[in-house]
Design a protein around this motif. Structure first.
Motif, PDB file in Angstrom:
ATOM      1  N   ASP A  80       0.795  -1.096   0.431  1.00 18.90           N
ATOM      2  CA  ASP A  80       0.182   0.048  -0.116  1.00 18.90           C
ATOM      3  C   ASP A  80       1.232   1.091  -0.036  1.00 18.90           C
ATOM      4  N   LYS A  81       0.567   2.369  -0.180  1.00 15.99           N
ATOM      5  CA  LYS A  81       1.042   3.418  -0.506  1.00 15.99           C
ATOM      6  C   LYS A  81       0.234   4.815   0.459  1.00 15.99           C
ATOM      7  N   GLU A  82       0.911   5.650   0.848  1.00 19.54           N
ATOM      8  CA  GLU A  82      -0.236   6.503   1.248  1.00 19.54           C
ATOM      9  C   GLU A  82      -0.004   7.665   1.098  1.00 19.54           C
ATOM     10  N   TYR A  83      -0.867   9.015   0.875  1.00 19.09           N
ATOM     11  CA  TYR A  83      -0.994  10.167   0.560  1.00 19.09           C
ATOM     12  C   TYR A  83      -1.757  10.772   1.198  1.00 19.09           C
ATOM     13  N   VAL A  84      -1.065  12.588   1.972  1.00 23.24           N
ATOM     14  CA  VAL A  84      -1.581  13.100   2.696  1.00 23.24           C
ATOM     15  C   VAL A  84      -2.726  13.924   0.917  1.00 23.24           C
ATOM     16  N   VAL A  85      -3.472  14.831   0.862  1.00 26.04           N
ATOM     17  CA  VAL A  85      -3.527  15.267  -0.062  1.00 26.04           C
ATOM     18  C   VAL A  85      -4.879  16.589   0.775  1.00 26.04           C
ATOM     19  N   LYS A  86      -4.586  17.539   0.019  1.00 23.17           N
ATOM     20  CA  LYS A  86      -5.211  18.845   0.620  1.00 23.17           C
ATOM     21  C   LYS A  86      -5.618  18.820  -0.757  1.00 23.17           C
ATOM     22  N   VAL A  87      -7.200  19.162  -0.299  1.00 22.54           N
ATOM     23  CA  VAL A  87      -8.483  19.588  -1.427  1.00 22.54           C
ATOM     24  C   VAL A  87      -8.839  20.953  -1.457  1.00 22.54           C
ATOM     25  N   PRO A 100     -10.869  -1.064  -2.959  1.00 21.03           N
ATOM     26  CA  PRO A 100     -11.345  -0.139  -1.797  1.00 21.03           C
ATOM     27  C   PRO A 100      -9.985   0.458  -1.576  1.00 21.03           C
ATOM     28  N   ALA A 101     -10.175   1.700  -1.050  1.00 16.76           N
ATOM     29  CA  ALA A 101      -8.827   2.538  -0.551  1.00 16.76           C
ATOM     30  C   ALA A 101      -9.289   2.805   1.137  1.00 16.76           C
ATOM     31  N   LYS A 102      -8.554   3.350   2.199  1.00 17.95           N
ATOM     32  CA  LYS A 102      -8.818   4.028   2.890  1.00 17.95           C
ATOM     33  C   LYS A 102      -8.834   4.786   2.814  1.00 17.95           C
ATOM     34  N   VAL A 103      -9.857   5.776   3.249  1.00 21.54           N
ATOM     35  CA  VAL A 103     -10.246   7.566   3.040  1.00 21.54           C
ATOM     36  C   VAL A 103     -10.361   7.669   4.878  1.00 21.54           C
ATOM     37  N   TRP A 104      -9.982   9.001   4.914  1.00 19.32           N
ATOM     38  CA  TRP A 104     -10.206   9.336   5.903  1.00 19.32           C
ATOM     39  C   TRP A 104      -9.422  10.621   6.413  1.00 19.32           C
ATOM     40  N   VAL A 105     -10.752  11.856   6.498  1.00 23.78           N
ATOM     41  CA  VAL A 105     -10.303  13.439   6.907  1.00 23.78           C
ATOM     42  C   VAL A 105      -9.486  13.379   7.779  1.00 23.78           C
ATOM     43  N   SER A 106      -7.759  13.757   7.772  1.00 21.02           N
ATOM     44  CA  SER A 106      -6.855  14.294   9.059  1.00 21.02           C
ATOM     45  C   SER A 106      -5.863  15.368   9.425  1.00 21.02           C
ATOM     46  N   GLY A 107      -7.376  16.490   8.900  1.00 23.56           N
ATOM     47  CA  GLY A 107      -7.324  17.970   9.224  1.00 23.56           C
ATOM     48  C   GLY A 107      -7.535  18.933   8.108  1.00 23.56           C
ATOM     49  N   GLU A 108      -7.554  20.383   8.253  1.00 27.80           N
ATOM     50  CA  GLU A 108      -8.670  21.036   7.847  1.00 27.80           C
ATOM     51  C   GLU A 108      -8.265  20.519   5.966  1.00 27.80           C
ATOM     52  N   GLN A 109      -9.202  20.085   5.279  1.00 28.49           N
ATOM     53  CA  GLN A 109      -9.872  19.796   3.548  1.00 28.49           C
ATOM     54  C   GLN A 109      -7.871  19.471   3.306  1.00 28.49           C
ATOM     55  N   THR A 110      -8.042  18.395   4.340  1.00 26.58           N
ATOM     56  CA  THR A 110      -6.851  17.393   4.325  1.00 26.58           C
ATOM     57  C   THR A 110      -7.699  16.186   4.596  1.00 26.58           C
ATOM     58  N   ILE A 111      -7.070  15.196   3.399  1.00 26.61           N
ATOM     59  CA  ILE A 111      -7.939  13.871   3.401  1.00 26.61           C
ATOM     60  C   ILE A 111      -6.517  13.157   3.084  1.00 26.61           C
ATOM     61  N   ARG A 112      -6.185  11.533   3.514  1.00 25.38           N
ATOM     62  CA  ARG A 112      -5.265  11.174   3.696  1.00 25.38           C
ATOM     63  C   ARG A 112      -5.908   9.369   3.218  1.00 25.38           C
ATOM     64  N   PHE A 113      -5.194   9.204   2.293  1.00 26.21           N
ATOM     65  CA  PHE A 113      -5.101   7.839   1.179  1.00 26.21           C
ATOM     66  C   PHE A 113      -4.488   7.244   1.357  1.00 26.21           C
ATOM     67  N   VAL A 114      -4.900   5.684   1.247  1.00 26.74           N
ATOM     68  CA  VAL A 114      -3.608   4.207   1.290  1.00 26.74           C
ATOM     69  C   VAL A 114      -4.146   3.838   0.468  1.00 26.74           C
ATOM     70  N   LEU A 115      -3.670   3.473  -0.736  1.00 24.64           N
ATOM     71  CA  LEU A 115      -3.845   2.583  -1.848  1.00 24.64           C
ATOM     72  C   LEU A 115      -3.336   1.169  -2.548  1.00 24.64           C
ATOM     73  N   THR A 116      -3.985   0.354  -2.832  1.00 22.30           N
ATOM     74  CA  THR A 116      -3.118  -0.620  -3.023  1.00 22.30           C
ATOM     75  C   THR A 116      -3.162  -0.489  -4.486  1.00 22.30           C
ATOM     76  N   GLU A 117      -3.395   0.257  -5.154  1.00 27.26           N
ATOM     77  CA  GLU A 117      -3.450  -0.284  -6.690  1.00 27.26           C
ATOM     78  C   GLU A 117      -2.527   1.081  -7.112  1.00 27.26           C
ATOM     79  N   GLY A 118      -2.156   2.030  -8.476  1.00 27.70           N
ATOM     80  CA  GLY A 118      -1.523   3.065  -8.731  1.00 27.70           C
ATOM     81  C   GLY A 118      -1.884   3.405 -10.314  1.00 27.70           C
ATOM     82  N   ARG A 119      -3.074   3.013 -10.468  1.00 20.10           N
ATOM     83  CA  ARG A 119      -3.631   4.161 -12.355  1.00 20.10           C
ATOM     84  C   ARG A 119      -3.025   5.279 -11.771  1.00 20.10           C
ATOM     85  N   ASN A 120      -3.090   5.310 -13.100  1.00 24.48           N
ATOM     86  CA  ASN A 120      -2.630   7.178 -13.874  1.00 24.48           C
ATOM     87  C   ASN A 120      -2.508   8.136 -12.854  1.00 24.48           C
ATOM     88  N   ARG A 121      -2.835   9.216 -12.195  1.00 24.18           N
ATOM     89  CA  ARG A 121      -3.067  10.377 -11.678  1.00 24.18           C
ATOM     90  C   ARG A 121      -4.065   9.529 -10.519  1.00 24.18           C
TER      91      ARG A 121
END
Length: 258
Positions: A152-159, A184-205
């Motif tokens: 899995d790969k983990e990302y911190v995403v500001k949206v 299925p991905a693990k997704v949760w809010v981790s801050g103001e306008q911030t979402i954490r994603f944990v993926l087990t695949e890596g499609r383009n963008r």
């Protein structure tokens, strides 16, 4: 002998699988070492690729086997935005160009130059930043992005846009890209306008496109982890050499996940 360990599990196991689970090398690489007569059990050279090791037996690799395993070169880079992972186009800056002596953290047996061929192991697009692995080691590449790898790969995403439970549910599971449903991905809010994603695949963008499907705009995408390997406090634009322990952890985690 370079690597020696006594087998202590209850059930016999094929040598190649045990070496992979121990983070020493891939199964295919283990088979090649056996074929070359570089593996021994209790001092006796193993020539049968299907041989199983029994409880209490000691497996050893020769010095030349260890040298073959360690011949690959892998680095961990904190890639900034504006840098491409692989082959550049026009005036784009490739990530390998950042691997200079002045940007090195710690020590390295070599400093890459323009002739160095290090491929990205799991790309990170030009507009994203964070953990990027560059390597000429096929074992590392297979562990991270091989067809059977589910690290899995983990990302911190500001949206931008409203983050709702409904959108989070769709991001977790329910979206499709290119006509295929996403895992299925693990997704949760981790801050103001911030979402954490944990993926087990890596499609383009993938994350950018997922967010677009639920009317969220990506302002910043930051990869912080690949399997057991974390970016940690490595400064942006800096790089270091992947340690033997980290390589072993990636291989072992890949085997466990598969």
């Amino acid at each position: 002998m370079a690597w020696t360990r006594t087998y202590d599990e209850a059930e016999p196991q094929r040598i190649n699988r045990w070496l992979a689970q121990s983070g020493v090398c891939s199964r295919r690489e283990a088979d090649a070492l056996i074929a070359q007569g570089l593996v021994a059990i209790d001092g006796e050279t193993v020539l049968d690729a299907g041989r199983k090791i029994q409880t209490g037996q000691t497996l050893s690799l020769s010095d030349s086997a260890q040298a073959k395993i360690e011949s690959g070169f892998t680095v961990v880079l904190h890639k900034p935005t504006g840098v491409v992972s692989a082959q550049p186009e026009g005036k784009q800056i490739p990530a390998v160009r950042l691997l200079t002596r002045s940007a090195l953290v710690g020590e390295s047996p070599t400093i890459p130059d323009r002739d160095t061929r290090l491929a990205p192991v799991g790309r990170l697009d030009q507009d994203s930043r964070g953990l990027l692995i560059l390597s000429d080691d096929g074992v590392v590449a297979k562990a991270v992005i091989g067809p059977n790898s589910e690290l899995d790969k983990e990302y911190v995403v500001k949206v931008s846009g409203a983050i709702t439970e409904g959108k989070l549910a769709k991001l977790h599971h329910g979206l499709s890209l290119d006509g295929r449903q996403l895992k299925p991905a693990k997704v949760w809010v981790s801050g103001e306008q911030t979402i954490r994603f944990v993926l087990t695949e890596g499609r383009n963008r993938q994350i950018r496109r997922m967010c677009d499907l639920v009317d969220l705009g990506v302002l910043d995408l930051f990869r912080v982890r690949i399997g057991p390997l974390r970016l940690g406090n490595l400064p942006q634009g800096k790089w270091r050499v992947l340690t033997a322990q980290e390589k072993a952890a990636l291989i072992a985690a890949s085997v466990s996940a598969a």
